[in-house]
Enzyme design. Sequence first.
Site, PDB file in Angstrom:
ATOM      1  N   GLU A 220      -7.780  -5.139  10.252  1.00 47.09           N
ATOM      2  CA  GLU A 220      -7.075  -6.341   9.791  1.00 47.09           C
ATOM      3  C   GLU A 220      -7.875  -7.582  10.192  1.00 47.09           C
ATOM      4  O   GLU A 220      -8.673  -7.530  11.136  1.00 47.09           O
ATOM      5  CB  GLU A 220      -5.711  -6.433  10.485  1.00 47.09           C
TER       6      GLU A 220
ATOM      7  N   GLY B 224       0.280   8.658   9.943  1.00 46.59           N
ATOM      8  CA  GLY B 224       0.218   8.547   8.472  1.00 46.59           C
ATOM      9  C   GLY B 224       0.702   9.817   7.795  1.00 46.59           C
ATOM     10  O   GLY B 224       1.878  10.169   7.866  1.00 46.59           O
TER      11      GLY B 224
ATOM     12  N   THR C 270       0.827  -1.210   0.000  1.00 43.56           N
ATOM     13  CA  THR C 270       0.000   0.000   0.000  1.00 43.56           C
ATOM     14  C   THR C 270       0.865   1.265   0.000  1.00 43.56           C
ATOM     15  O   THR C 270       0.749   2.126  -0.886  1.00 43.56           O
ATOM     16  CB  THR C 270      -0.920  -0.002   1.249  1.00 43.56           C
TER      17      THR C 270
ATOM     18  N   ASP D 210      -0.835  -0.810  18.727  1.00 43.72           N
ATOM     19  CA  ASP D 210      -0.360   0.105  17.679  1.00 43.72           C
ATOM     20  C   ASP D 210      -0.269   1.535  18.241  1.00 43.72           C
ATOM     21  O   ASP D 210       0.717   2.248  18.022  1.00 43.72           O
ATOM     22  CB  ASP D 210      -1.333   0.028  16.498  1.00 43.72           C
TER      23      ASP D 210
ATOM     24  N   LYS E  46       3.039   4.127  18.877  1.00 45.14           N
ATOM     25  CA  LYS E  46       3.092   5.509  18.382  1.00 45.14           C
ATOM     26  C   LYS E  46       3.334   6.509  19.514  1.00 45.14           C
ATOM     27  O   LYS E  46       4.107   7.454  19.355  1.00 45.14           O
ATOM     28  CB  LYS E  46       1.808   5.834  17.626  1.00 45.14           C
TER      29      LYS E  46
ATOM     30  N   GLY F 221      -3.454   5.231   4.687  1.00 49.60           N
ATOM     31  CA  GLY F 221      -3.818   5.322   3.265  1.00 49.60           C
ATOM     32  C   GLY F 221      -2.573   5.534   2.429  1.00 49.60           C
ATOM     33  O   GLY F 221      -1.592   6.133   2.896  1.00 49.60           O
TER      34      GLY F 221
HETATM   35  N1  LIG Z   1      -1.078   1.048   5.087  1.00 51.34           N
HETATM   36  C1  LIG Z   1      -1.073   2.237   5.656  1.00 51.34           C
HETATM   37  O1  LIG Z   1      -1.981   3.057   5.453  1.00 51.34           O
HETATM   38  C2  LIG Z   1       0.055   2.626   6.580  1.00 51.34           C
HETATM   39  C3  LIG Z   1       0.028   3.880   7.227  1.00 51.34           C
HETATM   40  C4  LIG Z   1       1.109   4.256   8.030  1.00 51.34           C
HETATM   41  C5  LIG Z   1       2.187   3.391   8.186  1.00 51.34           C
HETATM   42  N2  LIG Z   1       2.171   2.178   7.560  1.00 51.34           N
HETATM   43  C6  LIG Z   1       3.337   1.303   7.725  1.00 51.34           C
HETATM   44  O2  LIG Z   1       3.958   1.150   6.462  1.00 51.34           O
HETATM   45  C7  LIG Z   1       4.561  -0.128   6.371  1.00 51.34           C
HETATM   46  C8  LIG Z   1       4.071  -0.831   5.120  1.00 51.34           C
HETATM   47  O3  LIG Z   1       2.668  -1.010   5.226  1.00 51.34           O
HETATM   48  P1  LIG Z   1       1.790  -1.457   3.954  1.00 51.34           P
HETATM   49  O4  LIG Z   1       0.363  -1.292   4.388  1.00 51.34           O
HETATM   50  O5  LIG Z   1       2.261  -0.751   2.739  1.00 51.34           O
HETATM   51  O6  LIG Z   1       2.160  -3.024   3.888  1.00 51.34           O
HETATM   52  P2  LIG Z   1       1.773  -4.056   2.722  1.00 51.34           P
HETATM   53  O7  LIG Z   1       0.725  -3.507   1.843  1.00 51.34           O
HETATM   54  O8  LIG Z   1       1.556  -5.359   3.407  1.00 51.34           O
HETATM   55  O9  LIG Z   1       3.129  -4.150   1.857  1.00 51.34           O
HETATM   56  C9  LIG Z   1       4.294  -4.788   2.310  1.00 51.34           C
HETATM   57  C10 LIG Z   1       5.288  -4.848   1.165  1.00 51.34           C
HETATM   58  O10 LIG Z   1       6.518  -5.375   1.668  1.00 51.34           O
HETATM   59  C11 LIG Z   1       6.911  -6.500   0.897  1.00 51.34           C
HETATM   60  N3  LIG Z   1       7.502  -7.470   1.826  1.00 51.34           N
HETATM   61  C12 LIG Z   1       7.017  -7.863   3.018  1.00 51.34           C
HETATM   62  N4  LIG Z   1       7.844  -8.741   3.585  1.00 51.34           N
HETATM   63  C13 LIG Z   1       8.882  -8.915   2.725  1.00 51.34           C
HETATM   64  C14 LIG Z   1      10.062  -9.687   2.732  1.00 51.34           C
HETATM   65  N5  LIG Z   1      10.351 -10.512   3.728  1.00 51.34           N
HETATM   66  N6  LIG Z   1      10.904  -9.598   1.681  1.00 51.34           N
HETATM   67  C15 LIG Z   1      10.610  -8.770   0.644  1.00 51.34           C
HETATM   68  N7  LIG Z   1       9.502  -8.011   0.576  1.00 51.34           N
HETATM   69  C16 LIG Z   1       8.657  -8.090   1.603  1.00 51.34           C
HETATM   70  C17 LIG Z   1       5.661  -7.047   0.241  1.00 51.34           C
HETATM   71  O11 LIG Z   1       6.049  -7.681  -0.949  1.00 51.34           O
HETATM   72  P3  LIG Z   1       4.968  -8.312  -1.993  1.00 51.34           P
HETATM   73  O12 LIG Z   1       4.258  -7.116  -2.585  1.00 51.34           O
HETATM   74  O13 LIG Z   1       5.785  -9.019  -2.980  1.00 51.34           O
HETATM   75  O14 LIG Z   1       4.076  -9.180  -1.160  1.00 51.34           O
HETATM   76  C18 LIG Z   1       4.866  -5.756   0.010  1.00 51.34           C
HETATM   77  O15 LIG Z   1       5.238  -5.167  -1.198  1.00 51.34           O
HETATM   78  C19 LIG Z   1       4.230  -0.843   7.678  1.00 51.34           C
HETATM   79  O16 LIG Z   1       5.299  -0.684   8.591  1.00 51.34           O
HETATM   80  C20 LIG Z   1       3.007  -0.108   8.180  1.00 51.34           C
HETATM   81  O17 LIG Z   1       2.874  -0.164   9.597  1.00 51.34           O
HETATM   82  C21 LIG Z   1       1.136   1.782   6.758  1.00 51.34           C
END
Ligand SMILES: NC(=O)c1ccc[n+]([C@@H]2O[C@H](COP(=O)([O-])OP(=O)(O)OC[C@H]3O[C@@H](n4cnc5c(N)ncnc54)[C@H](OP(=O)(O)O)[C@@H]3O)[C@@H](O)[C@H]2O)c1
Length: 422
Positions: free
Chosen positions: A180, A124, A5, A191, A195, A295
């Site tokens: 989730e 975020g 994301t 979480d 923070k 987001g």
């Molecule tokens: N989502 C939000 O709105 C949000 C907001 C604030 C902070 N965050 C933080 O941002 C971070 C990412 O969140 P996200 O929602 O973007 O996560 P996500 O959608 O689950 O994406 C994770 C990405 O990391 C890759 N990945 C995971 N484990 C891996 C490994 N062992 N080796 C190589 N690649 C790996 C995955 O690869 P594949 O694509 O190949 O599966 C995917 O591309 C987290 O720390 C989260 O707490 C998220």
Amino acid sequence: MGLGTVGTGTVQLLLDPIGRQALLEEVEVYQVGVKSPAKPRAVTLPDGVITTKLEDIVSDPAVDIVVELLGGLEPARSLILQAISHGKHIVTANKAVIARYGDEIFTAANAAGVYVMLEAAVGGGIPVIQPLKQSLSVNRITAITGIVNGTTNYILTAMRDRGSDFADVLAEAQKLGYAEADPTADVDGLDAADKIAILASLAFGGRVKLQDVYCEGIRHVSKADIDYAQKLGFVIKLLAIAKKSHPSSPNISLRVHPTLVPQCHPLASINGVYNAILVEGEPIGQVMFFGPGAGAGATASAVVSDILAIAAVLKTDPAKPHSLMSCSHQEYCEKSPMEDLVTRFYARFLTQDHPGVIGKLGTCFGAHRVSLESVVQTGIHDNLAEIVVVTHDVREGDFHASLDEIRTLPAINSIPSLLRVL
Ligand SMILES: NC(=O)c1ccc[n+]([C@@H]2O[C@H](COP(=O)([O-])OP(=O)(O)OC[C@H]3O[C@@H](n4cnc5c(N)ncnc54)[C@H](OP(=O)(O)O)[C@@H]3O)[C@@H](O)[C@H]2O)c1
């Protein structure tokens, strides 16, 4: 590292620089590390950019900045440390890693003379980390109070607006993608604890141990409490609070718990998945940061701003550390014990419907220096009377001592709810 994301939002922003800060055009997406290279992606990258070899990214001499958007503790922590050991600057959105391993990571970064930027890890897209490190840095911060978890704020808002139960709203939030499949980190407050540990560390200039954050989630907040809160002039929010015991004291209380917030308080009107962080300090008074706490686009805004801040330093004088961007504190913050916290409480009692019960409650409270702001007997359910009490400010230890005595009264059936009041 990471093209989920946030990673996708980040790459989209970096590949679309027109009309934004000019320095963006000088940033190249050199490699993108993922787990499943065959997965369809929402962004098109030149051949060879996507790789599964994350160890190669963190050690490649051509890489200046490693952006960690993998999530989870490992391999994120090890890769960040490896990147630092190779002299890379880090941008991360990973509050879980920073709250647990910040000590190790910042010590390594200071030794290597690199920056670790984490604007996206809290709130975020809301700028709050850089304001604390820079624009507010001359203030003596006395308190940070935040709604920092969008999932729980969505659930509590929907419970209030629709009169629904926690379990029903959680199931709906999971269907809509706001919660989730395993909601533990959100609904149990973990979480938010990560923070507030990060925010407290920045605001109070000391490192914070995650286990020092008292943490209580929202699973036990009932429809009945939301209704009573509303009748008494409050809304229930999951607040993350870091507060000095006294403006002159080194001790801070660190806590996450559902809280009755007066309807006139600025945090009471933060609804749905939005986040807000209220910072109080001297001489500034109160400042509130409000916006989208998650987001793809919003979080990418914070990630790419951090990338640009490092890029700007690299263009000027990379050899001289920028003192407002690096981590300067090595000591741990002094935590004050929860029993010494002074706060108001809301409690709901189910009692036998006998005359004199309210008097007995009052006597027990009085014996432990707990004075009451309001006492409401709300009705009879299944032959039990329901009594709701809001206290004045009391010491938490004294309040619990009074409850221990109240539980021994024959007229008391149960105490279904106990919440703190802002
Ligand atoms: N989502 C939000 O709105 C949000 C907001 C604030 C902070 N965050 C933080 O941002 C971070 C990412 O969140 P996200 O929602 O973007 O996560 P996500 O959608 O689950 O994406 C994770 C990405 O990391 C890759 N990945 C995971 N484990 C891996 C490994 N062992 N080796 C190589 N690649 C790996 C995955 O690869 P594949 O694509 O190949 O599966 C995917 O591309 C987290 O720390 C989260 O707490 C998220």
